[in-house]
Write a protein that holds these residues in place. Structure first.
Motif: not given
Length: 348
Positions: A136-138, A181-183, A215-217
């Protein structure tokens, strides 16, 4: 280079070359000890000694919680992070057993655990209680990311000042495979469907949810040109940032790090994005079961020593590889040369 980080010098190429020449004189066919020969030469370059000293490893375990657990991405509740830190402090976790086995210094650092750890014999360096929800945010502010990097840098200095010549970082944080995973996706360019894995063991529905969260991030950041510190703040976590700082300061102090699994490899990617020279001071211990670990290692340019199907974290896979590294150095230092042993060399 980011101004708050220390400069990183290159390993000593002359010592590494002399070590390679020594390898060619030892009583064995050239190259017959495979990766062990290359490892010994790398340690020669890191230590600036043709015959490097035996390893004095230090293991530092960084713990923190993650706001993204609110999305249901983990099979375990967030409270487990604090409970496991108590287990580390009591000496009951896997990494505690391995540290005792290898006589390694073990330090546990609270970089951002949500629970109360007052009174535990650990390093209390909490930047904040858990990161924000990266979907949702940083996850962190830039100041918090920088502060978490400093937590890791301080830990590296403590370890080196205590005599360590090899650093191992471990991680503990329920939900931390999601920011990792996002990184990895952002820093490697790989898609979530080939990076996001099951972590602590989510089912198929949980895996699909984790992929959507990542995916959203990533979609939040689509089209934005971000510096490495900004990527860390948007998608990372406090223990991940601390591990990145640990690697960076170790390299700046001339001490290599043995990288563990999925989370620590994500931290290594962050460290490399901040200071590319750090890559020359890293060794990959193993390739874990987590789906995207191999992608992270390829992006780092590292080849793992072993593949054992591990996915525990804590620095456990790295600790299991310590005997291999010790053997590489001892073989290099203590084997006789052809001349010393009176053994005929290969015919020209």
């Amino acid at each position: 280079m980011t101004t708050f980080l220390s400069p990183i010098a290159a390993p000593d190429a002359a010592s590494a070359a002399l070590a390679r020449a020594r390898q060619d004189t030892l009583t064995k066919p050239a190259g017959s000890l495979g990766q062990l020969e290359a490892l010994a030469c790398r340690f020669a370059g890191w230590q600036g000694k043709v015959q490097p000293a035996p390893l004095q490893p230090a293991i530092t375990l960084f713990a923190a919680d993650h706001g993204v657990t609110d999305e249901g991405v983990s099979a375990f509740p967030q409270a487990v992070t604090a409970e496991m830190v108590k287990n580390f402090a009591a000496g009951g976790a896997a990494i505690c057993v391995l540290a005792r086995q290898h006589g390694a210094r073990l330090e546990v650092v609270d970089a951002g655990v949500a629970g109360d750890l007052t009174g535990l014999p650990i390093v209390h360096a909490k930047v904040r209680r858990a990161s924000a929800n990266l979907r949702r945010e940083a996850a962190l502010s830039l100041a918090e990311a920088e502060a978490a990097l400093a937590v890791g840098r301080d830990a590296a200095r403590r370890a080196v000042e205590a005599g360590a010549n090899l650093l191992v970082a471990g991680d503990m944080g329920i939900g931390n495979t999601t920011p990792s995973a996002a990184l990895i996706c952002r820093l490697s360019g790989a898609a979530p469907d080939i990076v996001v894995g099951r972590g602590t063991g989510v089912d198929d529905a949980g895996l699909a949810l984790k992929r959507r969260v990542v995916e959203d991030a990533l979609a939040r950041l689509a089209g934005r040109e971000l510096a490495a510190l900004e990527v860390l703040a948007e998608l990372g976590g406090l223990e991940i940032a601390a591990i990145a700082g640990f690697y960076l300061e170790g390299a700046a102090l001339g001490v290599p790090s043995l990288v563990d699994g999925f989370i620590t490899s994500a931290a290594a990617l962050v460290a490399k994005a901040l200071q590319p020279a750090v890559a020359d001071w890293l060794i990959a211990s193993h390739r874990s079961q987590e789906t995207g670990h191999g992608i992270a290692l390829e992006t780092l340019g590292l080849t793992p020593l072993v593949e054992l199907g591990l996915r525990l974290g804590e620095g456990s896979g790295a600790a299991l590889c310590l005997p291999l590294l010790q053997s590489a150095i001892l073989l290099h230092n203590e084997m006789a040369t052809f001349a010393e042993a009176g053994v005929s060399e290969k015919a020209e």
